[in-house]
Design an enzyme around this catalytic site. Sequence first.
Site, PDB file in Angstrom:
ATOM      1  N   MET A  22      -8.855   8.170  -0.459  1.00 32.08           N
ATOM      2  CA  MET A  22      -9.675   8.588   0.684  1.00 32.08           C
ATOM      3  C   MET A  22     -10.171  10.006   0.462  1.00 32.08           C
ATOM      4  O   MET A  22      -9.438  10.837  -0.087  1.00 32.08           O
ATOM      5  CB  MET A  22      -8.847   8.533   1.972  1.00 32.08           C
ATOM      6  CG  MET A  22      -8.221   7.169   2.235  1.00 32.08           C
ATOM      7  SD  MET A  22      -7.383   7.146   3.824  1.00 32.08           S
ATOM      8  CE  MET A  22      -6.649   5.510   3.779  1.00 32.08           C
ATOM      9  N   MET A  62     -12.052   4.483  -0.987  1.00 30.24           N
ATOM     10  CA  MET A  62     -12.713   4.723   0.303  1.00 30.24           C
ATOM     11  C   MET A  62     -13.378   6.082   0.194  1.00 30.24           C
ATOM     12  O   MET A  62     -12.997   7.061   0.858  1.00 30.24           O
ATOM     13  CB  MET A  62     -11.675   4.673   1.442  1.00 30.24           C
ATOM     14  CG  MET A  62     -11.205   3.257   1.716  1.00 30.24           C
ATOM     15  SD  MET A  62      -9.652   3.220   2.632  1.00 30.24           S
ATOM     16  CE  MET A  62      -8.489   3.364   1.279  1.00 30.24           C
ATOM     17  N   SER A 119       0.853  -1.189   0.000  1.00 28.87           N
ATOM     18  CA  SER A 119       0.000   0.000   0.000  1.00 28.87           C
ATOM     19  C   SER A 119       0.886   1.236   0.000  1.00 28.87           C
ATOM     20  O   SER A 119       1.652   1.459   0.946  1.00 28.87           O
ATOM     21  CB  SER A 119      -0.884   0.006   1.243  1.00 28.87           C
ATOM     22  OG  SER A 119      -1.355   1.324   1.451  1.00 28.87           O
ATOM     23  N   HIS A 147      -0.981  -1.262  -4.467  1.00 29.95           N
ATOM     24  CA  HIS A 147      -2.267  -0.972  -3.814  1.00 29.95           C
ATOM     25  C   HIS A 147      -2.364   0.528  -3.594  1.00 29.95           C
ATOM     26  O   HIS A 147      -1.509   1.137  -2.943  1.00 29.95           O
ATOM     27  CB  HIS A 147      -2.375  -1.743  -2.498  1.00 29.95           C
ATOM     28  CG  HIS A 147      -3.701  -1.592  -1.820  1.00 29.95           C
ATOM     29  ND1 HIS A 147      -4.811  -2.312  -2.191  1.00 29.95           N
ATOM     30  CD2 HIS A 147      -4.109  -0.808  -0.794  1.00 29.95           C
ATOM     31  CE1 HIS A 147      -5.839  -1.986  -1.421  1.00 29.95           C
ATOM     32  NE2 HIS A 147      -5.440  -1.067  -0.563  1.00 29.95           N
ATOM     33  N   ASP A 176      -4.569   3.611  -2.294  1.00 27.89           N
ATOM     34  CA  ASP A 176      -5.651   3.948  -1.367  1.00 27.89           C
ATOM     35  C   ASP A 176      -6.192   5.348  -1.616  1.00 27.89           C
ATOM     36  O   ASP A 176      -5.464   6.334  -1.467  1.00 27.89           O
ATOM     37  CB  ASP A 176      -5.144   3.860   0.079  1.00 27.89           C
ATOM     38  CG  ASP A 176      -4.994   2.428   0.539  1.00 27.89           C
ATOM     39  OD1 ASP A 176      -5.972   1.664   0.412  1.00 27.89           O
ATOM     40  OD2 ASP A 176      -3.899   2.063   1.017  1.00 27.89           O
ATOM     41  N   HIS A 214      -8.223   1.144  -4.382  1.00 31.17           N
ATOM     42  CA  HIS A 214      -9.154   0.899  -3.282  1.00 31.17           C
ATOM     43  C   HIS A 214      -9.850   2.217  -2.975  1.00 31.17           C
ATOM     44  O   HIS A 214      -9.241   3.120  -2.398  1.00 31.17           O
ATOM     45  CB  HIS A 214      -8.356   0.358  -2.081  1.00 31.17           C
ATOM     46  CG  HIS A 214      -9.148   0.205  -0.836  1.00 31.17           C
ATOM     47  ND1 HIS A 214      -8.557  -0.019   0.391  1.00 31.17           N
ATOM     48  CD2 HIS A 214     -10.489   0.231  -0.608  1.00 31.17           C
ATOM     49  CE1 HIS A 214      -9.501  -0.127   1.321  1.00 31.17           C
ATOM     50  NE2 HIS A 214     -10.671   0.029   0.741  1.00 31.17           N
ATOM     51  N   MET A 240     -11.428  -5.843   4.955  1.00 33.04           N
ATOM     52  CA  MET A 240     -10.629  -4.942   5.785  1.00 33.04           C
ATOM     53  C   MET A 240     -10.388  -5.610   7.137  1.00 33.04           C
ATOM     54  O   MET A 240     -11.320  -6.082   7.788  1.00 33.04           O
ATOM     55  CB  MET A 240     -11.364  -3.617   6.023  1.00 33.04           C
ATOM     56  CG  MET A 240     -11.598  -2.750   4.807  1.00 33.04           C
ATOM     57  SD  MET A 240     -10.115  -2.341   3.880  1.00 33.04           S
ATOM     58  CE  MET A 240      -9.150  -1.461   5.119  1.00 33.04           C
ATOM     59  N   ASP A 257      -6.612  -6.479   3.898  1.00 37.84           N
ATOM     60  CA  ASP A 257      -6.002  -5.149   3.961  1.00 37.84           C
ATOM     61  C   ASP A 257      -6.068  -4.615   5.386  1.00 37.84           C
ATOM     62  O   ASP A 257      -7.159  -4.381   5.917  1.00 37.84           O
ATOM     63  CB  ASP A 257      -6.763  -4.224   3.000  1.00 37.84           C
ATOM     64  CG  ASP A 257      -6.174  -2.821   2.895  1.00 37.84           C
ATOM     65  OD1 ASP A 257      -5.132  -2.556   3.523  1.00 37.84           O
ATOM     66  OD2 ASP A 257      -6.771  -2.002   2.172  1.00 37.84           O
TER      67      ASP A 257
HETATM   68  C1  DX5 Z   1      -6.325   1.552   5.329  1.00 34.09           C
HETATM   69  C2  DX5 Z   1      -5.838   1.248   3.935  1.00 34.09           C
HETATM   70  C3  DX5 Z   1      -4.729   0.293   3.902  1.00 34.09           C
HETATM   71  C4  DX5 Z   1      -3.491   0.724   4.663  1.00 34.09           C
HETATM   72  C5  DX5 Z   1      -2.836  -0.506   5.187  1.00 34.09           C
HETATM   73  O1  DX5 Z   1      -7.476   2.306   5.277  1.00 34.09           O
HETATM   74  O2  DX5 Z   1      -6.894   0.726   3.135  1.00 34.09           O
HETATM   75  O3  DX5 Z   1      -4.413  -0.123   2.577  1.00 34.09           O
HETATM   76  O4  DX5 Z   1      -2.587   1.441   3.901  1.00 34.09           O
HETATM   77  O5  DX5 Z   1      -1.751  -0.122   5.970  1.00 34.09           O
HETATM   78  P1  DX5 Z   1      -1.038  -1.119   6.970  1.00 34.09           P
HETATM   79  O6  DX5 Z   1      -0.543  -2.304   6.182  1.00 34.09           O
HETATM   80  O7  DX5 Z   1       0.033  -0.292   7.564  1.00 34.09           O
HETATM   81  O8  DX5 Z   1      -2.102  -1.552   7.973  1.00 34.09           O
HETATM   82 ZN    ZN Z   2      -6.391  -0.227   1.145  1.00 37.74          ZN
END
Ligand code: DX5
Ligand code: ZN
Length: 223
Positions: free
Chosen positions: A38, A70, A9, A34, A36, A68, A139, A177
């Site tokens: 947000m 969010m 990620s 990956h 992310d 991903h 998750m 994840d």
């Molecule tokens: C959290 C993200 C993850 C995050 C995971 O909301 O979706 O992808 O980056 O990070 P680690 O591996 O540090 O838990």
């Molecule tokens: Zn993620």
Amino acid sequence: MTENWIAPSILSADFARLGEEVDNVLAAGADVVHFDVMDNHFVPNLTIGPLVCDALRKHGVTAPIDVHLMIEPVDRIIPDFAQAGANFITFHPEGSVHIDRTLQLIHDEGCKAGLVFNPGTPLHHLDHVMDKLDMILLMSVNPGFGGQSFLPSALDKLRQVRKKIDDSGFDIRLEIDGGVKIDNIREIKAAGADTFVAGSAIFGKPNYRDTIDQMRSELAQAE
Ligand code: DX5
Ligand code: ZN
């Protein structure tokens, strides 16, 4: 047997040197990037969008990019991510009023599609869309931040989803994840996952190859 994929990620990468970070983690043996996304609305944090995905492609990244989302709503931005070079686009059922339509939209845009389940989100959202899924992402932390601890309740949920996938006969990847580390990846694999997101565990250590190699050796020992 489905090949194990390690998906760093980039949330935990150094954003000031993102292209180089992604090059380095792929050179160290990662399979997938990956990515992310947000929105400070669906989750309490704000990250990166299609422009950054496009910039990574222009930088020369050819590995699959696993976006991903969010965010809420999701449909408006999906074509932009497809255009920016995403391969997988996953979203949370809470982020779309019409889940089936959103899955169809992702496919129409030429990407693989997946649904994401928060720790407290029930699995019934899978009931009528298994034939439209390429990925199911569970998750194992509440989304929003890297560096949180793995919630053990995810293991039982993984076993339930593994059974649903196997019973369905469809070719669907099962991704996990949140809080994935060298010391828990083996039991996560044994519970049914085949795609392992890891942010802080990889980017938080100086030698990315060491961590990825150790993760692969743990995976090889899973039941
Ligand atoms: C959290 C993200 C993850 C995050 C995971 O909301 O979706 O992808 O980056 O990070 P680690 O591996 O540090 O838990
Ligand atoms: Zn993620």
